[in-house]
Write a protein that holds these residues in place. Structure first.
Motif, PDB file in Angstrom:
ATOM      1  N   VAL A  99      43.695  77.911 -49.976  1.00 12.47           N
ATOM      2  CA  VAL A  99      43.074  79.211 -49.720  1.00 12.47           C
ATOM      3  C   VAL A  99      43.995  80.327 -50.203  1.00 12.47           C
ATOM      4  CG1 VAL A  99      42.132  80.747 -47.952  1.00 12.47           C
ATOM      5  CG2 VAL A  99      41.791  78.280 -47.764  1.00 12.47           C
ATOM      6  N   CYS A 100      43.422  81.251 -50.963  1.00 12.11           N
ATOM      7  CA  CYS A 100      44.176  82.407 -51.458  1.00 12.11           C
ATOM      8  C   CYS A 100      44.439  83.388 -50.314  1.00 12.11           C
ATOM      9  CB  CYS A 100      43.385  83.123 -52.548  1.00 12.11           C
ATOM     10  SG  CYS A 100      43.127  82.177 -54.055  1.00 12.11           S
ATOM     11  N   VAL A 101      45.475  84.194 -50.472  1.00  9.01           N
ATOM     12  CA  VAL A 101      45.761  85.253 -49.514  1.00  9.01           C
ATOM     13  C   VAL A 101      45.710  86.571 -50.277  1.00  9.01           C
ATOM     14  CG1 VAL A 101      47.442  86.213 -47.895  1.00  9.01           C
ATOM     15  CG2 VAL A 101      47.226  83.729 -48.146  1.00  9.01           C
ATOM     16  N   PRO A 102      44.753  87.436 -50.001  1.00  4.21           N
ATOM     17  CA  PRO A 102      43.696  87.279 -49.016  1.00  4.21           C
ATOM     18  C   PRO A 102      42.642  86.275 -49.505  1.00  4.21           C
ATOM     19  CG  PRO A 102      43.346  89.312 -50.216  1.00  4.21           C
ATOM     20  CD  PRO A 102      44.651  88.721 -50.699  1.00  4.21           C
ATOM     21  N   ASN A 103      41.843  85.794 -48.563  1.00  3.75           N
ATOM     22  CA  ASN A 103      40.784  84.833 -48.855  1.00  3.75           C
ATOM     23  C   ASN A 103      39.853  85.403 -49.923  1.00  3.75           C
ATOM     24  OD1 ASN A 103      38.169  83.457 -48.619  1.00  3.75           O
ATOM     25  ND2 ASN A 103      39.080  82.434 -46.867  1.00  3.75           N
TER      26      ASN A 103
END
Length: 141
Positions: free
Chosen positions: A85-89
């Motif tokens: 999951v990327c940050v931010p999503n």
């Protein structure tokens, strides 16, 4: 005579029954056949028709390479930030459509180059500079 007739009939039936069917399953490109979940497997970029093709997918972050793109038959599009999951999503919802050879997601149109009901290849032109071409390959999951 019966001993010869039976083997001949058997051989003929075997040959006829093993004949290949020349009809291939075909995939008709439509909103229904395009609907489903996809993963991007390749993104290629050419600045000009004469320039070498570059593997633009290498520039994607690991958290983007495993995302799932969902095309619902009602025209809803969801980009699901799956796996890493990327940050931010990076998940979001939008719309998509298909008309003729044009495939549009979130207002960005692409031309369908090929679709075999499993792999969708589409391209966009004039994205960074005039005359360039970005080709996307998406595979149904």
């Amino acid at each position: 005579m019966k001993k010869i007739l039976f083997p001949i009939c058997f051989i003929i039936l075997t040959i006829v029954s093993c004949k290949k069917d020349d009809k291939k399953d075909t995939c008709t490109t439509s909103t229904t056949s395009l609907s489903g979940s996809y993963k991007i497997t390749a993104v290629k970029y050419k600045q000009t028709p004469a320039s070498p093709e570059e593997d633009f997918f290498l520039t994607f972050d690991a958290c983007e390479k495993d995302d799932i793109l969902i095309l619902a038959s009602n025209g809803t599009f969801t980009s699901q930030d799956a796996g890493i999951v990327c940050v931010p999503n990076g998940s979001y919802t939008s719309t998509w459509s298909y008309i003729g050879t044009t495939f549009t997601i979130d207002g960005d149109a692409a031309t369908i180059q090929s679709f075999d009901c499993t792999t969708l290849v589409a391209y966009q032109t004039d994205q960074a500079v005039a005359g360039d071409r970005v080709t996307y390959t998406l595979v149904k999951q």
